[in-house]
Design an enzyme around this catalytic site. Structure first.
Site, PDB file in Angstrom:
ATOM      1  N   HIS A  20       0.767  -1.051  -0.031  1.00 60.45           N
ATOM      2  CA  HIS A  20       0.015  -0.066  -0.022  1.00 60.45           C
ATOM      3  C   HIS A  20       0.907   1.087   0.065  1.00 60.45           C
ATOM      4  O   HIS A  20       0.357   2.183   0.304  1.00 60.45           O
ATOM      5  CB  HIS A  20      -0.974   0.114   1.054  1.00 60.45           C
ATOM      6  CG  HIS A  20      -2.041  -1.044   0.906  1.00 60.45           C
ATOM      7  ND1 HIS A  20      -3.378  -0.529   0.480  1.00 60.45           N
ATOM      8  CD2 HIS A  20      -2.304  -2.410   0.983  1.00 60.45           C
ATOM      9  CE1 HIS A  20      -4.080  -1.652   0.196  1.00 60.45           C
ATOM     10  NE2 HIS A  20      -3.716  -2.931   0.928  1.00 60.45           N
ATOM     11  N   THR A  21       2.041   1.239  -0.261  1.00 56.93           N
ATOM     12  CA  THR A  21       2.921   2.220  -0.454  1.00 56.93           C
ATOM     13  C   THR A  21       2.886   2.929  -1.736  1.00 56.93           C
ATOM     14  O   THR A  21       3.319   4.000  -1.930  1.00 56.93           O
ATOM     15  CB  THR A  21       4.444   1.864  -0.250  1.00 56.93           C
ATOM     16  OG1 THR A  21       4.756   0.786  -1.039  1.00 56.93           O
ATOM     17  CG2 THR A  21       4.610   1.404   1.335  1.00 56.93           C
ATOM     18  N   LEU A 113      -2.213 -12.619  -6.870  1.00 55.84           N
ATOM     19  CA  LEU A 113      -0.983 -12.334  -7.570  1.00 55.84           C
ATOM     20  C   LEU A 113      -0.930 -11.650  -8.773  1.00 55.84           C
ATOM     21  O   LEU A 113      -0.019 -11.731  -9.571  1.00 55.84           O
ATOM     22  CB  LEU A 113      -0.543 -13.785  -7.930  1.00 55.84           C
ATOM     23  CG  LEU A 113      -0.481 -14.749  -6.665  1.00 55.84           C
ATOM     24  CD1 LEU A 113      -0.108 -16.229  -7.175  1.00 55.84           C
ATOM     25  CD2 LEU A 113       0.664 -14.384  -5.733  1.00 55.84           C
ATOM     26  N   SER A 115      -3.244 -11.215 -11.230  1.00 54.93           N
ATOM     27  CA  SER A 115      -3.797 -11.828 -12.413  1.00 54.93           C
ATOM     28  C   SER A 115      -4.398 -10.513 -13.335  1.00 54.93           C
ATOM     29  O   SER A 115      -4.243 -10.432 -14.520  1.00 54.93           O
ATOM     30  CB  SER A 115      -4.869 -12.828 -12.431  1.00 54.93           C
ATOM     31  OG  SER A 115      -5.795 -12.316 -11.499  1.00 54.93           O
ATOM     32  N   SER A 116      -5.004  -9.697 -12.483  1.00 50.90           N
ATOM     33  CA  SER A 116      -5.368  -8.416 -13.417  1.00 50.90           C
ATOM     34  C   SER A 116      -4.247  -7.723 -14.271  1.00 50.90           C
ATOM     35  O   SER A 116      -4.703  -7.259 -15.254  1.00 50.90           O
ATOM     36  CB  SER A 116      -6.062  -7.171 -12.346  1.00 50.90           C
ATOM     37  OG  SER A 116      -7.013  -8.037 -11.665  1.00 50.90           O
ATOM     38  N   ASP A 177       1.719  -3.594  -9.492  1.00 53.73           N
ATOM     39  CA  ASP A 177       1.712  -4.719  -9.987  1.00 53.73           C
ATOM     40  C   ASP A 177       2.069  -4.513 -11.489  1.00 53.73           C
ATOM     41  O   ASP A 177       2.747  -5.512 -11.887  1.00 53.73           O
ATOM     42  CB  ASP A 177      -0.108  -5.103 -10.031  1.00 53.73           C
ATOM     43  CG  ASP A 177      -0.575  -5.013  -8.561  1.00 53.73           C
ATOM     44  OD1 ASP A 177       0.210  -5.134  -7.673  1.00 53.73           O
ATOM     45  OD2 ASP A 177      -1.722  -5.010  -8.535  1.00 53.73           O
ATOM     46  N   TYR A 227     -10.270  -1.977  -0.105  1.00 51.84           N
ATOM     47  CA  TYR A 227      -8.972  -1.336  -0.600  1.00 51.84           C
ATOM     48  C   TYR A 227      -9.161   0.074  -0.861  1.00 51.84           C
ATOM     49  O   TYR A 227      -8.423   0.903  -0.594  1.00 51.84           O
ATOM     50  CB  TYR A 227      -8.649  -2.171  -1.903  1.00 51.84           C
ATOM     51  CG  TYR A 227      -7.302  -1.704  -2.361  1.00 51.84           C
ATOM     52  CD1 TYR A 227      -6.011  -2.325  -2.454  1.00 51.84           C
ATOM     53  CD2 TYR A 227      -7.329  -0.556  -3.506  1.00 51.84           C
ATOM     54  CE1 TYR A 227      -4.789  -1.842  -2.902  1.00 51.84           C
ATOM     55  CE2 TYR A 227      -6.126   0.098  -3.978  1.00 51.84           C
ATOM     56  CZ  TYR A 227      -4.737  -0.680  -3.724  1.00 51.84           C
ATOM     57  OH  TYR A 227      -3.689  -0.156  -4.302  1.00 51.84           O
TER      58      TYR A 227
END
Ligand code: GLA
Length: 366
Positions: A20-21, A113, A115-116, A177, A227
């Site tokens: 969350h940084t 992980l 996937s998006s 990500d 989130y």
């Protein structure tokens, strides 16, 4: 149908530390993993009325989608990602052509992980290449490469993919990500500074140690979890502190904030420091220290950021009981996989699988 085609693979990610940084303009240390998403794109001839269309097939779900290339409508689930990438690429000046897309994946969805991000990045790379607009792109249209799209570098692609999550999918995620997927390399973690948007490779040699994942059994989805609320709380903390990002906050001012905002900000300040220390630990090959930092990160994510769940706690406990040097919840929280670090001689419990840093996103040439 034209025989022109392009294929791309984009991996999922593990985040060693730094949760969350990203949207707080802080620091993180992710790496790309071997599993990911592959997109095969073929040029589609326009329909009888001259209308160009995109048709997409999600092989793992056995579901299809079809939509016009111009005036792309909003969609739900995986369709939102495909439609969003097509629309945002066009908006960025990429001459996306009518195409048929086949999507396959080796990443479990909802396992935390990314996937998006893997889906977004694989779609973007394949469509940019098919348009003849990527670095070294061949281009089904055979057209000269347009200047605007020549300027889309990997960071631009990461930003574009993140915009799709924010505006088409409804998850107010950051760039973690997508950067991990686009910049990953074997045996390398990525030290990412989200304020400078700088990515520095850090060698990650495990030398007999093991990094493993254990699924908590709870499906993780950023758009529907807490989130977005956490992101809003961090923004509120910035407002109260009068700073543009929590990167600039200092301990003394944070200590005076009200309850939730204080806890969220304390997590971010501590987590940035743990990322710096994790880089030093890797550089001095001090994996026991890395384990301690993973444990400290977990405590902060559980108690300050408050994004753990009973199932996540049970998964962390199961790794620790098996002798992990460190274990923590990973990614957005509220479910998904937990990460554990094991010294040589210790056996991870049943149900875990090993992960190691692997290649980043790339085109697949037949
Ligand atoms: C998810 C988001 C990322 C990041 C992490 C938490 O994976 O997609 O942008 O915020 O959670 O570190």
């Amino acid at each position: 149908m034209s025989s022109e085609s392009s294929s791309a693979f984009a991996p999922g990610r593990v985040n060693l530390i730094g949760e969350h940084t990203d949207y707080n303009l802080g620091l993180a240390l992710p790496f790309a993993i071997a599993e990911g998403v592959t997109v095969r794109a073929h040029a589609l001839e326009p329909g009888p009325s001259g209308e160009e269309r995109v048709s997409a097939y999600a092989a793992d779900l056995d579901e299809r989608d079809e939509f016009p290339l111009t005036d792309v409508p909003a969609g739900e689930g995986w369709r939102a990602f495909v439609r969003g990438i097509v629309a945002e690429l066009r908006r960025a000046g990429i001459p996306v052509i009518g195409s048929s897309l086949e999507i396959t994946g080796s990443l479990q969805q909802g396992a935390g992980l990314s996937s998006s991000a893997a889906l977004e990045v694989a779609l973007a790379l394949a469509l940019i290449d098919l348009a003849g607009a990527g670095p070294g792109g061949r281009g089904a249209s055979g057209a000269e490469r347009p200047g605007a799209s020549d300027e889309l570098d990997r960071m631009d692609i990461a930003r574009l993919c993140s915009r799709v999550e924010n505006e088409w999918v409804g998850a107010q995620t950051g760039l973690l990500d997508q950067i991990a997927s686009l910049y990953g390399a074997p045996d390398t973690a990525l030290y990412v500074d989200f304020r400078a948007l700088d990515v520095r490779p850090v060698p990650l040699h495990l030398e007999g140690w093991r990094l493993v994942l254990l699924h908590s059994g709870e499906r993780h989805a950023n758009a529907s979890s807490g989130y977005n609320q956490r992101r809003a709380e961090c923004a509120r903390a910035c407002e109260l502190l009068g700073v543009d990002s929590l990167r600039e906050a200092d301990d003394a001012a944070v200590a005076l904030l009200p309850g939730p905002e204080r806890l969220r900000a304390q997590h971010i300040l501590g987590e940035n420091q743990r990322v710096r220390e994790a880089v030093s630990a890797l550089e001095s090959e001090d994996l026991p220290r890395l384990g301690e930092l993973l444990n400290a990160s977990h405590v902060s994510l559980r108690d300050c950021f408050q994004i753990s769940t009973p199932a996540v706690e049970a998964a962390v406990q199961s790794l620790m009981r098996a002798g992990a040097s460190g274990a923590r919840l990973m990614g957005g929280g509220f479910g998904g996989s937990v990460l554990g670090l094991f010294a040589p001689g210790f056996s991870p419990p049943p149900g875990t699988r090993d992960v190691r840093p692997s290649a980043g996103a790339h085109l697949l040439h037949a």
